[in-house]
Design a protein around this motif. Structure first.
Motif: not given
Lengths: 690, 690
Positions: B503-506, B508-509, B511-512, B514
Motif C-alpha cells: 500500500i505504497s502511495l507510489r 497509482p492503484l 492512490v486511486a 485513497v
C-alpha cells in the motif's frame, strides 16, 4: 532535434507575448468614454496599482529572503551525498536562486500585464457595449487574451531558456517554485482582498443603509471593484500560470527519470505540447465570435471546445510524425477530455438548470439555516464525479503508458496533466473576461450610464459565469493531476540520490505525515476565511465612520474617501498572508527535517487528498449558493425581497470566501508544498531527525 | 493463565450487567410524578418504543441478509487459498454468521436497556429535581450508568465467550462487525430522526407560530423528545459500543499476529484491560457526587478523571505482577492521557469561556453569514490539536512498543486505543446523562411544572453539555486510534494468507483507492444531512397541516396528533439509511473486488484520514455554534431577540446536523468499513479484477 524544439519554444513564446502586446494596444485604442466614466475607472486603476505596488514590494522581500536561502543551500553540491564529503559550489546556489527569481518575475509580469489591461478594458468595454453588445464582448475578451497569451508565452520562454542553458529538468523546478510562490501570495492575498471589500460593501451598503450594489456613495465600492481585478484577474492568472509550469516541469522530470535517449526525448515532449497549445489557443481565440443573435456564453464555450479539438489533432500529428509512442498521445488526450468532462459535470452542481441549485433555492423558503445545510451537502456531493473522473484519467493514463513498454506509467500521468493545461492560453482568456465585464457593469452603474447599457453589461456578465464553471473544473482537475505528477517527481528526485523512499501506509511515520498533510488544506482555508471576516469587520467600521462623520456622503453631495477603504483592504490582505505562507513553505520543511523524507512523502499525499476535496467542495458550494440566489432573483419562490431571497443572500455571502478565497488558493497551496518538497528533497534526504 | 482470564472476563461482564440491572430497578423505584407528567413521559416512551420496534425490524432484515452472505462466503475455507483447491466447510460459515448476529444482538440489547431506562428516568429525574438538585442528578446519572455498564458488560462477555470457544481472534472480528453494523444504522438513523424532529419543531414552532421550545401545542414536540433518546442515548451508546469492541478486537488480532507464546499472551491482554476498565468504572461511578454547593458538571468530570487514575494504577499493577512488558503499560497510558487531553482541547473550541465561541457570538452582530463563516473556520481550526495529539500518541505508542523488543510497534498502537476506550463504562454513563436531563427539562415544561423546577433542570442540562465536550473528544480520538489499529489488522489478515500487501502511495492503484476512500466520509455526511432537511420538510408540512385543520390545537384546547409526527420521523430516518449503508458495506467490497487488496488498503487509509478530519470538524463546529447562541442568550451582544441572536440561531440550526447527525456517524462509518474489509480480506485477496 530536442535542442531545436527549445528554440521553437522561445520563438513561439515571443510570438504569444507579441500578440498579447498587439491586443493590449488594440484595447487601448478603443474609446475610453466620458470624463465621468474615466474618472470612475481611474479610481479603480489607482486602487489596483496601489495594491500591486504593495504586493510586489512584499513579494520582493519574500523573493530575496527565499532566494538567499536557496543560494546558500544549493551551494552544497548535493549530488555528492553518497559520500560523507560535501562539495561547496556557490555557482550552483546562485544559479538556482536566479532561476527561482526568474520564475517569480515572469509570473509577476504576466499578472501585471493582465491587471493593467483589465483596468483599462473595463471602462472601454462599458463604452463599447453601449454601441453594440458584440463590441463590448470583443473588447473584454481580447483584454482577457492579453493575460492568457502573455502568461503562456512567458512560461514557455522561461522553461525553454533554462532547459536550453542547463539541460537539467531539476533546475526548471526552481523556476516553477518561484512562479508558484508568487502565485500563492497573489491568489490568497487577492482572494482575501476581494472578499473583504465585497462583504463589507454589501453588509453596510445593501443591508444597513439600503443603497444598491455599485452605488458611488458607498466608500467601499472602489475597493470592491479593485478586488475583482486583484482577486479574479491577477490572482486567477497566477494560479493557472503556476499549474501550467508545474505540470510541465513535473512531466519533464518524470521523462528525465526514464534515463537514456528515451528519457531525453520525452523530457522535451511536455514542452512541445505547450508550444502546440500556444498555437491552438492563438487559433481558437480568433474563432470566439458572437453571431448576430448569438449568446456570449456559447461563444466562449465554443472557443474552448474548438481549441481542444485543434489541439487534439495537433498532438496526433506530432506523435505520428515525431516518432513518439502513441501512448503519449492517448495520455494527453485522456487529460484533455477529462478536463472538459469534469467542467461540464461541475455545471450540474452549479447551474440553475439542474436540481442542486433549484432545490437549494426551494428550501430557502424555510430560512437561511436550511439553505446553508442543503448547499453545503450538495457541495460535498459535487466532489463525486470529479474524483471519479480524476481516478479514471489517472488509471488510464498510467496503464496506457505502462503497457507501451516505451514510456513509464507515471510519465503518462504527467502527460495527462500537461494535456489538460497546455491550452491555458485559451482557458485564461475566457476566465479573465469575467471580472472585466463585471467591472464594466460596475462602472456603467457608477458613471450613471443608461439603463439599457447596464442591461447589456449584465448579459455579458452572466456569460462570464457560465464560462467560469467549465474553466474552473478544468483548473481544479488539472491541478489534481499536476500534483499527483509532482508527487511522483518528488519520489524520483529522492531516489535519484540512491535513497530508497518508503511511503507505505503501513509505516506509522508515513501515516503521521499523511494525517499532518491532510489537516493542512482545511487549516489553510480556515485561516484565509477568518482573515476575510476579520478584515471585513475593520472595513465595516471605517464605512460606518465615514457615513457618520460626513452626512453629505449619503446625501450624494460629497464623495466618500475611497482610498482609505482601498488601503485598508490591501494592508489587511497582505498582513494576513504570513501564517498561510508559513504553512505552505515552512510546514513541509519542518515535517521533512524532523520526520524525514518518508513522512514528507506521506505529508504531500495527505495534503493532495484533502486539498483536492476541499478545493472542489468549496468552489462548487460557493457557485451553487451564488446561482441559487440568482435563481430566486429571477422571481422564483417569491423573488427579490422574499424570505427565500434573504436566505439566498446569506448563502451567497457564505459562499463568497468559499469560492473566491479559500477554495482556489488550495490548488496553489498543494502545488507550492509539492514543489518546495521536491526542491529540498536532496537535502532532507540526508538531514533529518527520525 | 490466559484461559482463566477469559472466565474472569465472563464473570466481570456478568457483574457489570448485574449492577446495571440493579440500577435499573433503583431508577424504576423512584417517584414517577403526577398523572400529567406521567402522561407526557408516556408519549415519549411510546414514541421511542415504536421507533425501536421499526429499527430492530429493519435491522433483523439486514442481519439476516448479511448473516446469510457471511454464512455462504465463510463456508469456503479460506486458509487453503495458497493452493488452487478450495475447501467447502459450512460449519465455518455458520459459526461466523452466528458470531455476527451475536454481536448485533448484544449491541441491540445494550441500546434497548439504555433507551428503556432513559425514557423512565427522564420523568423521575424531573420529579426528583423538584425535591433537590442532587437527587435529580443522581437519578439521571445512575440511569446513564445502566447503559454504560450493560454495554461494557455485554461486550466483554461476548468477546470472552467467543475467544474461549474458538481461540481465534479473527472470529471475534465477526462479533465486532455485527456490533458495528448495528451501531451504524442506530447512530445514523437516530441522528437523522432527532434532527428532523428538532429542526421541524423549531422552524414551525419558534419561528412561524412563535410558541416556546417544548410547548405541548407543537405536534412535533414529542418526536423531538423521542429524538433525544433515539439519537443521543441509543445511537451514542451503540457508537461507543462499536469502538470499544473494535479496538479490543484489533489489538487482539495484532497481538495474535506476533505469533508464538508471546502472541497468545498478548492476544488476551486487551481483554484484560477491558476487565480492569469495568472495575475502574464501577468504582468511579460511586464517586460521582454533587457536594452541597458543588456543580453537577464538575462532578461528572471528576468522575471521569478519577476513573482514569484508578485505571492507570490498575494497569501498572497488572503489567508488573502479570509479567507483561512495561511498554504495554506505557502504550495504554499514552492512549488514556491523550483521550483526556484531546477532550480538554476540544473544550477550548466549544466552550463559551474561550475566544472561538466569544468571537463567533460577537461577529453575529453582522448577520448570519458571518456567523457561519466564522464558526465554520474555527471548526476547521479545531482539528489541529486533536490531529497532533493523535499523531503524537500513535508515534509514542509505536516507538515505545517497538523499542521493547517484546511486542510489535503496531500492537502498541492497538493497546493505546484500548487504553482510551477501556473506561467506556464511565464515559457512556456521563454521556447518557445529558439527553436524560434534556428530556427531564422538556417534561417539566410540557407537564407545566413550576418555574423553579425548570430552572434547576436547566442547571442539570448545562452540566451535560460540559461533560459532553470531554467525552466527545475521547470518543473521536479513540475511534481514530481504533481505525488505525484496524487498518494494521487488515494488513495482517491479508499477509497471514501469504499474500504481500503493497500500500505504497507510489502505486497509482493505491492512490486511486485513497482518493475514493477519502471522498466517502464527505459524501456520507452529505447524504445524511440531505435526509435531515428532506425529512424535516415533510414534517413541517404535517405540522402546518395540523395547525391549519384544527385551530383548537394552537388555542390549547385540543391535543395535536403527536403520533403522526413520531411515525413520519421514524419512517423518514429508516428509509434514508439505504444509501449510506451501501456506502459503508458495499463500497469497500466493490473497491476490493474490482481494484484489489492494495487499492482497498488505500481506500481504508483515505476514508480514515478524511473521516477523522470531518468527524472532528463537524462535531466541534456544531458545538461551537450551539454555545455561541447560548452565550448570546446570556445577554451578550443584545441577548435574546437581537440581530446577533437571530444569527446565532441560524448557526445553531446549521450546527445541529453537523454535530448530531453527520459528525458522529463518521466514526462508525470508518469502523464498519475497516471491519468489513478485514473480514472479507481473505476472499478479496484471491478474487479481484485488477
Amino acid at each position: 532535434m530536442a535542442q531545436s524544439w527549445l528554440y521553437v519554444g522561445i520563438v513561439s513564446g515571443l510570438l504569444s507575448v507579441g500578440v498579447a502586446v498587439y491586443l493590449y494596444f488594440w484595447v487601448m485604442r478603443q474609446d475610453a468614454g466620458s470624463e465621468k466614466a474615466q474618472q470612475v475607472a481611474g479610481w479603480i486603476r489607482e486602487g489596483a496599482a496601489s495594491y500591486l505596488k504593495r504586493l510586489y514590494s512584499a513579494l520582493t522581500l519574500v523573493a530575496v529572503v527565499l532566494g538567499l536561502v536557496i543560494a546558500i543551500v544549493f551551494s552544497f553540491n548535493m549530488t555528492q551525498i553518497g559520500s560523507s564529503h560535501v562539495d561547496f559550489n556557490p555557482a550552483n546556489g546562485v544559479q538556482m536562486a536566479l532561476v527561482f527569481v526568474f520564475g517569480a518575475v515572469c509570473s509577476a509580469i504576466a499578472g501585471y500585464m493582465g491587471m493593467t489591461v483589465a483596468v483599462q478594458a473595463n471602462v472601454r468595454s462599458a463604452v463599447a457595449v453601449s454601441e453594440h453588445l458584440n463590441k463590448g464582448f470583443k473588447v473584454a475578451f481580447f483584454a482577457g487574451s492579453v493575460m492568457g497569451l502573455a502568461m503562456v508565452g512567458l512560461a514557455v520562454i522561461g522553461m525553454s531558456v533554462i532547459y536550453l542553458l542547463t539541460g537539467d529538468a531539476e533546475v526548471v523546478l526552481g523556476f516553477s517554485f518561484g512562479a508558484s510562490t508568487l502565485a500563492l501570495l497573489a491568489k490568497a492575498g487577492g482572494g482575501i482582498y476581494t472578499k473583504t471589500a465585497d462583504i463589507a460593501a454589501d453588509l453596510v451598503g445593501k443591508v444597513e443603509v439600503g443603497i444598491p450594489e455599485d452605488d458611488p456613495r458607498n466608500p467601499a465600492v472602489v475597493a470592491d471593484n479593485v478586488g475583482d481585478n486583484v482577486g479574479d484577474v491577477a490572482g486567477m492568472g497566477a494560479d493557472i500560470f503556476d499549474s501550467y509550469v508545474a505540470s510541465t516541469v513535473a512531466a519533464m522530470l518524470l521523462g528525465a527519470a526514464m534515463g537514456g535517449e528515451i528519457g531525453q526525448k520525452y523530457t522535451v515532449f511536455p514542452l512541445i505540447l505547450c508550444i502546440l497549445g500556444i498555437f491552438a489557443s492563438l487559433i481558437g481565440i480568433q474563432f470566439v465570435r458572437v453571431g448576430k443573435n448569438g449568446k456570449p456564453g456559447d461563444a466562449l464555450n465554443f472557443g474552448t471546445v474548438f481549441t481542444c479539438i485543434i489541439f487534439g489533432v495537433m498532438i496526433a500529428v506530432l506523435v505520428i510524425t515525431g516518432g513518439y509512442d502513441m501512448s503519449a498521445f492517448w495520455a494527453a488526450l485522456v487529460g484533455l477530455i477529462t478536463g472538459v468532462v469534469i467542467g461540464f459535470t461541475t455545471e450540474f452542481f452549479t447551474s440553475e438548470d439542474f436540481k442542486p441549485v433549484k432545490e437549494t433555492a426551494k428550501v430557502s423558503n424555510s430560512g437561511a439555516a436550511i439553505t446553508i445545510i442543503t448547499g453545503f451537502s450538495y457541495g460535498l456531493l459535487s466532489i463525486l464525479p470529479s474524483i471519479i473522473g480524476i481516478v479514471i484519467a489517472m488509471l488510464i493514463a498510467y496503464n496506457v503508458a505502462e503497457a507501451s513498454g516505451v514510456i513509464s506509467g507515471i510519465y503518462g500521468i504527467g502527460v495527462a496533466a500537461v494535456g489538460m493545461l497546455a491550452i491555458s492560453g485559451m482557458i485564461v482568456s475566457a476566465d479573465a473576461y469575467g471580472p472585466i465585464v463585471d467591472n464594466a457593469r460596475g462602472i456603467a452603474e457608477m458613471a450613471g450610464m443608461e439603463h439599457d447599457v447596464i442591461e447589456k453589461a449584465d448579459v455579458l456578465d452572466s456569460a462570464g459565469n457560465t464560462a467560469k464553471a467549465i474553466t474552473k473544473g478544468f483548473s481544479i482537475s488539472a491541478a489534481a493531476l499536476t500534483v499527483l505528477a509532482l508527487f511522483a517527481a518528488y519520489a524520483e528526485v529522492i531516489e535519484a540520490r540512491g535513497i530508497e523512499l518508503n511511503i507505505s501506509l503501513r509505516s506509522p511515520l508515513v501515516v503521521a505525515g499523511v494525517l499532518l498533510g491532510a489537516m493542512t488544506p482545511p487549516i489553510f482555508s480556515a485561516l484565509t476565511m477568518l482573515s476575510v471576516t476579520h478584515n471585513a469587520f475593520d472595513m465595516i467600521e471605517e464605512i460606518r465612520r465615514q457615513f457618520r462623520e460626513n452626512p453629505d456622503i449619503l446625501a450624494g453631495k460629497d464623495l466618500p474617501d475611497y482610498k482609505k477603504c482601498v488601503s485598508l483592504a490591501a494592508e489587511g490582505a497582505l498582513s494576513s498572508l504570513i501564517l498561510p505562507a508559513f504553512l505552505a513553505v515552512g510546514l513541509p520543511l519542518l515535517v521533512g527535517f524532523i520526520l524525514g523524507p518518508d513522512a514528507l512523502g506521506g505529508f504531500l499525499g495527505g495534503a493532495i487528498f484533502t486539498g483536492v476535496i476541499f478545493a472542489l467542495f468549496m468552489a462548487n458550494a460557493g457557485g451553487l449558493w451564488d446561482n441559487s440566489k440568482k435563481y430566486i432573483e429571477t422571481g422564483q419562490f417569491g423573488g427579490v425581497g422574499s424570505e427565500a431571497h434573504k436566505a439566498g443572500v446569506v448563502g451567497d455571502t457564505v459562499g463568497d470566501p468559499f469560492k473566491d478565497t479559500a477554495g482556489p488558493s488550495l490548488n496553489t497551496l498543494i502545488t507550492v508544498m509539492s514543489l518546495v518538497s521536491s526542491l529540498f528533497a536532496p537535502i532532507i534526504a540526508i538531514f533529518h531527525m527520525f
